[in-house]
Design a protein around this motif. Structure first.
Motif, PDB file in Angstrom:
ATOM      1  N   ILE A  39       0.857  -1.192   0.000  1.00 29.22           N
ATOM      2  CA  ILE A  39       0.000   0.000   0.000  1.00 29.22           C
ATOM      3  C   ILE A  39       0.889   1.236   0.000  1.00 29.22           C
ATOM      4  N   LEU A  40       0.434   2.260  -0.704  1.00 27.03           N
ATOM      5  CA  LEU A  40       1.118   3.557  -0.673  1.00 27.03           C
ATOM      6  C   LEU A  40       0.300   4.526   0.169  1.00 27.03           C
ATOM      7  N   VAL A  41       0.936   5.113   1.160  1.00 29.13           N
ATOM      8  CA  VAL A  41       0.290   6.097   2.038  1.00 29.13           C
ATOM      9  C   VAL A  41       0.812   7.475   1.620  1.00 29.13           C
ATOM     10  N   VAL A  42      -0.110   8.356   1.246  1.00 28.73           N
ATOM     11  CA  VAL A  42       0.241   9.580   0.513  1.00 28.73           C
ATOM     12  C   VAL A  42      -0.474  10.786   1.133  1.00 28.73           C
ATOM     13  N   PRO A  43       0.246  11.835   1.490  1.00 26.86           N
ATOM     14  CA  PRO A  43      -0.451  13.050   1.919  1.00 26.86           C
ATOM     15  C   PRO A  43      -1.181  13.688   0.742  1.00 26.86           C
ATOM     16  N   ARG A  44      -2.371  14.261   1.008  1.00 25.56           N
ATOM     17  CA  ARG A  44      -3.100  14.927  -0.085  1.00 25.56           C
ATOM     18  C   ARG A  44      -2.318  16.142  -0.587  1.00 25.56           C
ATOM     19  N   ARG A  45      -1.663  16.838   0.334  1.00 17.73           N
ATOM     20  CA  ARG A  45      -0.911  18.042  -0.033  1.00 17.73           C
ATOM     21  C   ARG A  45       0.374  17.636  -0.751  1.00 17.73           C
ATOM     22  N   HIS A  46       0.725  18.366  -1.781  1.00 24.16           N
ATOM     23  CA  HIS A  46       1.940  18.032  -2.512  1.00 24.16           C
ATOM     24  C   HIS A  46       3.174  18.379  -1.691  1.00 24.16           C
ATOM     25  N   VAL A  47       3.930  17.344  -1.358  1.00 25.79           N
ATOM     26  CA  VAL A  47       5.235  17.488  -0.724  1.00 25.79           C
ATOM     27  C   VAL A  47       6.157  16.576  -1.526  1.00 25.79           C
ATOM     28  N   PRO A  48       7.262  17.099  -2.066  1.00 25.13           N
ATOM     29  CA  PRO A  48       8.028  16.280  -3.004  1.00 25.13           C
ATOM     30  C   PRO A  48       8.724  15.071  -2.397  1.00 25.13           C
ATOM     31  N   ASP A  49       9.188  15.206  -1.164  1.00 31.12           N
ATOM     32  CA  ASP A  49       9.928  14.072  -0.590  1.00 31.12           C
ATOM     33  C   ASP A  49      10.044  14.243   0.923  1.00 31.12           C
ATOM     34  N   LEU A  50      10.708  13.272   1.555  1.00 30.29           N
ATOM     35  CA  LEU A  50      10.811  13.281   3.015  1.00 30.29           C
ATOM     36  C   LEU A  50      11.612  14.478   3.516  1.00 30.29           C
ATOM     37  N   THR A  51      12.616  14.890   2.754  1.00 29.22           N
ATOM     38  CA  THR A  51      13.435  16.025   3.166  1.00 29.22           C
ATOM     39  C   THR A  51      12.562  17.276   3.281  1.00 29.22           C
ATOM     40  N   ALA A  52      11.709  17.498   2.301  1.00 32.04           N
ATOM     41  CA  ALA A  52      10.803  18.650   2.327  1.00 32.04           C
ATOM     42  C   ALA A  52       9.771  18.497   3.437  1.00 32.04           C
ATOM     43  N   ALA A  53       9.298  17.273   3.659  1.00 28.03           N
ATOM     44  CA  ALA A  53       8.263  17.044   4.670  1.00 28.03           C
ATOM     45  C   ALA A  53       8.778  17.245   6.090  1.00 28.03           C
ATOM     46  N   ALA A  54      10.086  17.169   6.264  1.00 28.46           N
ATOM     47  CA  ALA A  54      10.660  17.310   7.609  1.00 28.46           C
ATOM     48  C   ALA A  54      10.307  18.647   8.242  1.00 28.46           C
ATOM     49  N   GLU A  55       9.968  19.645   7.421  1.00 34.11           N
ATOM     50  CA  GLU A  55       9.577  20.962   7.951  1.00 34.11           C
ATOM     51  C   GLU A  55       8.175  20.934   8.553  1.00 34.11           C
ATOM     52  N   SER A  57       6.074  18.770  10.879  1.00 31.61           N
ATOM     53  CA  SER A  57       5.983  17.604  11.766  1.00 31.61           C
ATOM     54  C   SER A  57       4.533  17.145  11.932  1.00 31.61           C
ATOM     55  N   ASP A  58       3.564  18.061  11.826  1.00 35.60           N
ATOM     56  CA  ASP A  58       2.155  17.646  11.888  1.00 35.60           C
ATOM     57  C   ASP A  58       1.829  16.681  10.747  1.00 35.60           C
ATOM     58  N   LEU A  59       2.278  17.034   9.565  1.00 31.27           N
ATOM     59  CA  LEU A  59       2.004  16.183   8.401  1.00 31.27           C
ATOM     60  C   LEU A  59       2.661  14.813   8.570  1.00 31.27           C
ATOM     61  N   ILE A  60       3.906  14.825   9.028  1.00 30.11           N
ATOM     62  CA  ILE A  60       4.612  13.546   9.248  1.00 30.11           C
ATOM     63  C   ILE A  60       3.824  12.691  10.241  1.00 30.11           C
ATOM     64  N   GLY A  61       3.336  13.318  11.304  1.00 30.63           N
ATOM     65  CA  GLY A  61       2.569  12.573  12.298  1.00 30.63           C
ATOM     66  C   GLY A  61       1.304  11.973  11.714  1.00 30.63           C
ATOM     67  N   ARG A  62       0.633  12.732  10.867  1.00 32.37           N
ATOM     68  CA  ARG A  62      -0.608  12.220  10.265  1.00 32.37           C
ATOM     69  C   ARG A  62      -0.321  11.082   9.304  1.00 32.37           C
ATOM     70  N   VAL A  63       0.777  11.196   8.580  1.00 34.80           N
ATOM     71  CA  VAL A  63       1.142  10.110   7.654  1.00 34.80           C
ATOM     72  C   VAL A  63       1.501   8.845   8.439  1.00 34.80           C
ATOM     73  N   VAL A  64       2.262   9.003   9.508  1.00 34.96           N
ATOM     74  CA  VAL A  64       2.662   7.828  10.297  1.00 34.96           C
ATOM     75  C   VAL A  64       1.435   7.194  10.964  1.00 34.96           C
ATOM     76  N   SER A  65       0.503   8.012  11.444  1.00 34.09           N
ATOM     77  CA  SER A  65      -0.737   7.454  12.001  1.00 34.09           C
ATOM     78  C   SER A  65      -1.476   6.624  10.954  1.00 34.09           C
ATOM     79  N   ALA A  66      -1.520   7.148   9.739  1.00 32.85           N
ATOM     80  CA  ALA A  66      -2.206   6.421   8.663  1.00 32.85           C
ATOM     81  C   ALA A  66      -1.473   5.119   8.336  1.00 32.85           C
ATOM     82  N   VAL A  67      -0.149   5.139   8.357  1.00 26.50           N
ATOM     83  CA  VAL A  67       0.619   3.903   8.119  1.00 26.50           C
ATOM     84  C   VAL A  67       0.211   2.834   9.137  1.00 26.50           C
ATOM     85  N   ALA A  68       0.136   3.218  10.400  1.00 29.31           N
ATOM     86  CA  ALA A  68      -0.218   2.241  11.445  1.00 29.31           C
ATOM     87  C   ALA A  68      -1.640   1.725  11.252  1.00 29.31           C
ATOM     88  N   LYS A  69      -2.569   2.604  10.887  1.00 24.81           N
ATOM     89  CA  LYS A  69      -3.953   2.169  10.649  1.00 24.81           C
ATOM     90  C   LYS A  69      -4.025   1.221   9.459  1.00 24.81           C
TER      91      LYS A  69
END
Ligand code: 5GP
Ligand code: ZN
Length: 113
Positions: A39-55, A57-69
């Protein structure tokens, strides 16, 4: 209109069955699965990669929550699963929109190729 494939999938412009979705994240089956669960878990908002997403942390948390679900919904949370984020050319990132691969359902090897 965007030419980003995962933006278009998340926006519903390309018909795709979501195995999970919320306000911020969608998840769908990889078109070229590497295991019975892929499965691919994808934020709706365009973020090019993990380096950009590091800014964001809310988005990272939501993505990780979705991974666990998704792992629990797919029944691999107890047996185990691999979460992969490929970043950049050496890692062979092929879609330039952040996504976490959730791969499970078989015994895997380490190190990766
Ligand atoms: P990456 O190589 O960037 O880490 O992962 C991109 C993933 O997207 C690949 O595993 C590839 O199979 C998957 N993929 C590419 N195009 C599509 C598509 O149109 N639909 C789906 N569901 N997966 C796709
Ligand atoms: Zn995008």
């Amino acid at each position: 209109m965007t030419d980003c494939l995962f933006c278009r999938i998340a926006a519903g412009e390309i018909p795709t069955d979501f195995v999970y979705e919320d306000d911020d994240v969608v998840a769908f089956r990889d078109i070229n699965p590497q295991a019975s669960v892929h499965i691919l878990v994808v934020p709706r908002r365009h973020v090019p990669d993990l380096t950009a997403a590091a800014e964001d942390s809310d988005l990272i948390g939501r993505v990780v929550s979705a991974v666990a679900k998704v792992a629990a919904d797919q029944g691999v949370d107890r047996s185990g699963y691999r979460s992969v984020v490929n970043t950049g050319p050496d890692a062979q990132q092929s879609v330039q929109h952040l996504h976490v691969h959730v791969i499970g359902g078989r015994q895997m090897d380490w190190p990766p190729g």
